[in-house]
Design a protein around this motif. Structure first.
Motif, PDB file in Angstrom:
ATOM      1  N   HIS A   3       0.831  -1.147   0.119  1.00  0.00           N
ATOM      2  CA  HIS A   3       0.141  -0.147   0.068  1.00  0.00           C
ATOM      3  C   HIS A   3       0.971   1.146   0.010  1.00  0.00           C
ATOM      4  O   HIS A   3       1.577   1.510   0.924  1.00  0.00           O
ATOM      5  N   HIS A   4       0.732   2.002  -0.925  1.00  0.00           N
ATOM      6  CA  HIS A   4       1.599   3.432  -1.019  1.00  0.00           C
ATOM      7  C   HIS A   4       0.556   4.494  -0.551  1.00  0.00           C
ATOM      8  O   HIS A   4      -0.717   4.627  -1.011  1.00  0.00           O
ATOM      9  N   LEU A  35       6.240  14.991   1.485  1.00  0.00           N
ATOM     10  CA  LEU A  35       4.960  14.259   2.071  1.00  0.00           C
ATOM     11  C   LEU A  35       5.703  13.169   3.177  1.00  0.00           C
ATOM     12  O   LEU A  35       5.322  12.824   4.191  1.00  0.00           O
ATOM     13  N   ALA A  36       6.705  12.549   2.669  1.00  0.00           N
ATOM     14  CA  ALA A  36       7.466  11.527   3.510  1.00  0.00           C
ATOM     15  C   ALA A  36       8.274  11.887   4.641  1.00  0.00           C
ATOM     16  O   ALA A  36       8.022  11.256   5.725  1.00  0.00           O
ATOM     17  N   ARG A  41       8.316   8.270   8.744  1.00  0.00           N
ATOM     18  CA  ARG A  41       8.384   6.924   9.127  1.00  0.00           C
ATOM     19  C   ARG A  41       8.877   6.032   7.481  1.00  0.00           C
ATOM     20  O   ARG A  41       9.516   5.078   8.061  1.00  0.00           O
ATOM     21  N   HIS A  42       8.461   6.707   6.526  1.00  0.00           N
ATOM     22  CA  HIS A  42       8.985   5.918   5.278  1.00  0.00           C
ATOM     23  C   HIS A  42       9.438   6.852   4.380  1.00  0.00           C
ATOM     24  O   HIS A  42       9.592   8.302   4.759  1.00  0.00           O
ATOM     25  N   GLU A  43      10.022   6.494   3.257  1.00  0.00           N
ATOM     26  CA  GLU A  43      10.561   7.227   2.277  1.00  0.00           C
ATOM     27  C   GLU A  43      10.094   6.951   0.898  1.00  0.00           C
ATOM     28  O   GLU A  43       8.886   6.580   0.779  1.00  0.00           O
ATOM     29  N   PRO A  60       6.170   1.916   2.502  1.00  0.00           N
ATOM     30  CA  PRO A  60       6.876   1.336   3.700  1.00  0.00           C
ATOM     31  C   PRO A  60       7.829   0.417   3.316  1.00  0.00           C
ATOM     32  O   PRO A  60       8.442  -0.050   4.111  1.00  0.00           O
ATOM     33  N   GLU A  61       8.088   0.032   2.240  1.00  0.00           N
ATOM     34  CA  GLU A  61       9.115  -0.699   1.794  1.00  0.00           C
ATOM     35  C   GLU A  61      10.487  -0.087   1.945  1.00  0.00           C
ATOM     36  O   GLU A  61      11.455  -0.594   1.833  1.00  0.00           O
ATOM     37  N   VAL A  62      10.398   1.205   1.895  1.00  0.00           N
ATOM     38  CA  VAL A  62      11.639   1.869   2.239  1.00  0.00           C
ATOM     39  C   VAL A  62      11.892   2.625   3.328  1.00  0.00           C
ATOM     40  O   VAL A  62      11.150   3.252   3.909  1.00  0.00           O
ATOM     41  N   PRO A  63      13.214   2.304   3.999  1.00  0.00           N
ATOM     42  CA  PRO A  63      13.277   3.046   5.333  1.00  0.00           C
ATOM     43  C   PRO A  63      13.399   4.693   5.036  1.00  0.00           C
ATOM     44  O   PRO A  63      13.895   4.897   4.195  1.00  0.00           O
ATOM     45  N   TYR A  64      13.109   4.998   6.309  1.00  0.00           N
ATOM     46  CA  TYR A  64      13.246   6.387   6.436  1.00  0.00           C
ATOM     47  C   TYR A  64      14.612   7.216   6.116  1.00  0.00           C
ATOM     48  O   TYR A  64      15.541   6.391   6.419  1.00  0.00           O
TER      49      TYR A  64
END
Length: 76
Positions: A3-4, A35-36, A41-43, A60-64
């Motif tokens: 989910h994006h 927005l990130a 929490r996400h990037e 959510p697949e990408v670390p901050y």
């Protein structure tokens, strides 16, 4: 399926040169990055669908603090 939370789809006009496309990608990246950062929490995940079509999304697949790039697995 992932989910994006937020995303921008970019489709370059026919005849758009690489420099103009790169500028559009940079602008979209900055918009999605704001927005990130606000979520903290996400990037950003950048997906290339074709040479002229991209999606930039907070994922959510990408670390901050990171930006990942990938090719769409459905792209020939």
């Amino acid at each position: 399926m992932t989910h994006h939370v937020r995303k921008i789809t970019l489709k370059a006009a026919a005849g758009t040169g690489w420099d103009a496309l790169q500028e559009q990608l940079d602008t979209a990246h900055e918009e999605v990055r704001s927005l990130a950062v606000s979520g903290g929490r996400h990037e950003i995940l950048i997906t290339r669908h074709r040479h002229d079509a991209y999606t930039l999304a907070v994922s959510p697949e990408v670390p901050y603090g990171m930006t990942y790039e990938r090719d769409d697995p459905g792209t020939p």
